[in-house]
Design a protein around this motif. Structure first.
Motif, PDB file in Angstrom:
ATOM      1  N   THR A 207       0.905  -1.261   0.158  1.00 45.39           N
ATOM      2  CA  THR A 207       0.003   0.198  -0.005  1.00 45.39           C
ATOM      3  C   THR A 207       0.701   1.314  -0.058  1.00 45.39           C
ATOM      4  OG1 THR A 207      -0.064   0.185   2.180  1.00 45.39           O
ATOM      5  CG2 THR A 207      -1.586  -1.114   1.044  1.00 45.39           C
ATOM      6  N   GLY A 208       0.311   2.368  -0.431  1.00 46.41           N
ATOM      7  CA  GLY A 208       0.961   3.751  -0.655  1.00 46.41           C
ATOM      8  C   GLY A 208       0.361   4.578  -0.548  1.00 46.41           C
ATOM      9  N   ARG A 209       0.952   6.112  -1.092  1.00 41.14           N
ATOM     10  CA  ARG A 209       0.333   7.501  -0.654  1.00 41.14           C
ATOM     11  C   ARG A 209       1.220   8.840  -1.193  1.00 41.14           C
ATOM     12  NH1 ARG A 209       0.925  12.134   2.460  1.00 41.14           N
ATOM     13  NH2 ARG A 209      -1.347  12.523   2.569  1.00 41.14           N
ATOM     14  N   ALA A 210       0.839   8.673  -1.988  1.00 37.42           N
ATOM     15  CA  ALA A 210       1.223  10.263  -3.178  1.00 37.42           C
ATOM     16  C   ALA A 210       0.710  11.598  -3.193  1.00 37.42           C
ATOM     17  CB  ALA A 210       1.316   9.783  -4.115  1.00 37.42           C
ATOM     18  N   ALA A 211       1.248  12.042  -2.132  1.00 35.98           N
ATOM     19  CA  ALA A 211       0.129  13.557  -1.969  1.00 35.98           C
ATOM     20  C   ALA A 211       1.378  14.788  -2.920  1.00 35.98           C
ATOM     21  CB  ALA A 211       0.399  14.137  -0.676  1.00 35.98           C
ATOM     22  N   LEU A 212       0.753  15.768  -3.120  1.00 37.04           N
ATOM     23  CA  LEU A 212       1.597  17.154  -3.874  1.00 37.04           C
ATOM     24  C   LEU A 212      -0.065  18.569  -2.787  1.00 37.04           C
ATOM     25  CD1 LEU A 212       3.909  18.159  -5.062  1.00 37.04           C
ATOM     26  CD2 LEU A 212       1.791  18.552  -7.061  1.00 37.04           C
ATOM     27  N   ALA A 213       1.368  18.920  -2.285  1.00 37.75           N
ATOM     28  CA  ALA A 213       1.141  20.051  -2.094  1.00 37.75           C
ATOM     29  C   ALA A 213       1.528  21.688  -2.739  1.00 37.75           C
ATOM     30  CB  ALA A 213       0.501  19.996  -0.204  1.00 37.75           C
ATOM     31  N   TYR A 214       0.838  22.508  -2.161  1.00 34.50           N
ATOM     32  CA  TYR A 214       1.506  24.255  -2.377  1.00 34.50           C
ATOM     33  C   TYR A 214       1.080  25.149  -1.068  1.00 34.50           C
ATOM     34  CZ  TYR A 214       3.962  28.255  -4.540  1.00 34.50           C
ATOM     35  OH  TYR A 214       4.763  29.684  -4.537  1.00 34.50           O
ATOM     36  N   GLU A 215       2.276  25.715  -0.376  1.00 37.67           N
ATOM     37  CA  GLU A 215       2.217  26.266   0.580  1.00 37.67           C
ATOM     38  C   GLU A 215       1.900  27.913   0.197  1.00 37.67           C
ATOM     39  OE1 GLU A 215       5.082  24.838   3.543  1.00 37.67           O
ATOM     40  OE2 GLU A 215       3.270  23.215   4.204  1.00 37.67           O
TER      41      GLU A 215
END
Length: 445
Positions: A207-215
């Motif tokens: 299982t896994g997770r990938a996330a992208l955010a911009y602050e």
């Protein structure tokens, strides 16, 4: 809750058990430790370990949902259950720079051992349509308690054992002016065994997770993520077979806002979750659990938390869910369930809580709070023929703190509203808790 054909409802305060039978004895103990050490290079090693044991003996009379006229059928259920658990989690965390990329790395390995043993007894109602037993019914208008109830004849112990070993890693990467990427993965090795039938399962899953955010500098942070999950179970279907592990995948997109002018956090998210092998209880007399197949849940969630300078704290949230059984399967397979909504899932929930801390020397340390909760409609049965009504509840609290002491009184369902919390079938519903007081005193040193 609607009346039966004769126009009667089971009163909320009606006791359908019997004091000569009722027993609930629970003994629980846990021991463990948390270890952490930071090396000279700022890398940190952690180990968390815990062992727990629970012993529970329970015996009682329960409603089986058949309510004719003023007569309520009952069944007797007893069990002697023992649960032992052992968990240990090892982690190594540190930071590494590779050019313009700043990495916060987390590496870990954990192990979980779980053993569940239970001896059970089940006696159906004496006037049940199928498989009648010896448990007498009871009249809700003229209840007669007491009877010749002997000790329950507990059956042989059914024991389930689970071993789970997992390896995981996470990399949180900062780059550019405000970009933040998170990547993590986990691989599980699971073995489970049902001793009574000598049945074993071995499941390995990544299982896994990938996330992208911009602050942004003004406090706004939009993000998007994709994740998968794997949840082994020690439940069996009551017929000598272990249930398959539940798995799921989730897409989520949203935005977070942390104002620069005051202490607060606001979030808005849209999510789409697909779950496979979802366990659900299909019978309470006797208790039986099965998987109902694939369920998809789409929803929107809004939350707000603000601490204002005048002593006022505001906490609120709204969640809307659109749940659907996509592909029903299992021993209780029913084509009519395709496209239905799973039971016990309200379509809309909302809450708002206001907390005020008095200012000034005379009332310093005193705070009061009040809130409202809304629980939306949900379905009472798996083929969606009867709904559970929505309910609005009010809560309140008062708290006083002085030095290292704190005393708080919390009241849930302040106006003692009578409502049905949820149903596991058209005749298997339960009232929500009435007005509840909780007084808590604590100190720290």
């Amino acid at each position: 809750m609607v009346p039966n054909a004769a126009g009667y409802k089971i009163p909320r305060d009606f006791f359908y058990g019997d004091k000569d039978v009722e027993q609930y004895d629970r003994t629980q103990a846990m021991i463990g430790y948390e270890f952490s050490h930071t090396f000279d290079n700022d890398w940190t090693l952690r180990q968390n370990l815990r062992y727990g044991t629970v012993s529970l003996q329970e015996d009682g009379l329960y409603s089986n949902g058949v309510f004719t006229g003023t007569t309520l059928q009952r069944y007797r259920w007893a069990h002697d259950t023992k649960v032992n658990t052992f968990t240990v989690d090892n982690q190594l965390e540190g930071m590494v720079d590779t050019g313009a990329l700043q990495h916060t790395l987390l590496l870990g390995a954990d192990y979980r051992w779980y053993r569940h043993g239970a001896s059970t007894f089940y006696d159906p109602s004496a006037d049940a349509a199928f498989f009648p037993g010896t448990t007498p019914s009871i009249d809700i208008l003229n209840p007669i308690y007491g009877g010749a109830y002997g000790p329950p004849a507990l059956g042989p112990e059914s024991r389930t054992t689970l071993n789970q070993f997992g390896l995981y890693a996470q990399d949180q990467i900062r780059f550019g002016e405000g970009w933040l990427a998170t990547l993590n993965g986990r691989y599980d090795f699971v073995s489970s065994k049902l001793d009574t039938s000598s049945m074993e399962r071995n499941d390995n899953e990544f299982t896994g997770r990938a996330a992208l955010a911009y602050e942004f500098a003004n406090g706004f942070t939009p993000y998007v993520s994709y994740s998968t999950s794997f949840s082994p179970t020690t439940s069996d279907n009551g017929q000598g077979a272990l249930l398959a592990p539940e798995s799921a995948e989730q897409w989520e997109a949203g935005i977070k806002y942390a104002p620069t002018s005051f202490d607060g956090l606001f979030t808005l998210a849209y999510f789409d979750i697909t779950r496979q092998n979802v366990p659900t209880q299909v019978s309470t007399a006797p208790p039986l659990t099965e998987t109902i197949g694939e369920v998809r849940v789409k929803g929107v969630e809004l939350s707000a938390h603000a601490n204002l300078d005048n002593g006022l704290k505001v906490i609120g949230g709204v969640t809307y869910l659109d749940a659907e059984v996509i592909s029903p399967y299992g021993p209780s397979y029913d084509f009519a369930q395709a496209g239905t909504t799973p039971i016990q899932i309200p379509d809309l929930t909302a809450s708002l809580w206001l907390d005020y801390a008095f200012q000034g020397d005379q009332l310093e340390g005193l705070s009061v709070g009040a809130g409202v909760r809304y629980i939306g409609e949900s379905w009472a049965d798996r083929v969606n023929t009867l709904k559970v009504d929505s309910a609005t509840l009010f809560d309140a609290a008062i708290r006083y703190e002085s030095d290292n002491w704190s005393v708080a009184l919390n009241v849930a369902n302040l106006f003692d509203k009578e409502y049905v919390s949820s149903c596991q079938g058209v005749s298997l519903c339960g009232y929500g808790a009435g007005r509840t007081f909780m007084l808590k005193a604590s100190t720290s040193w």
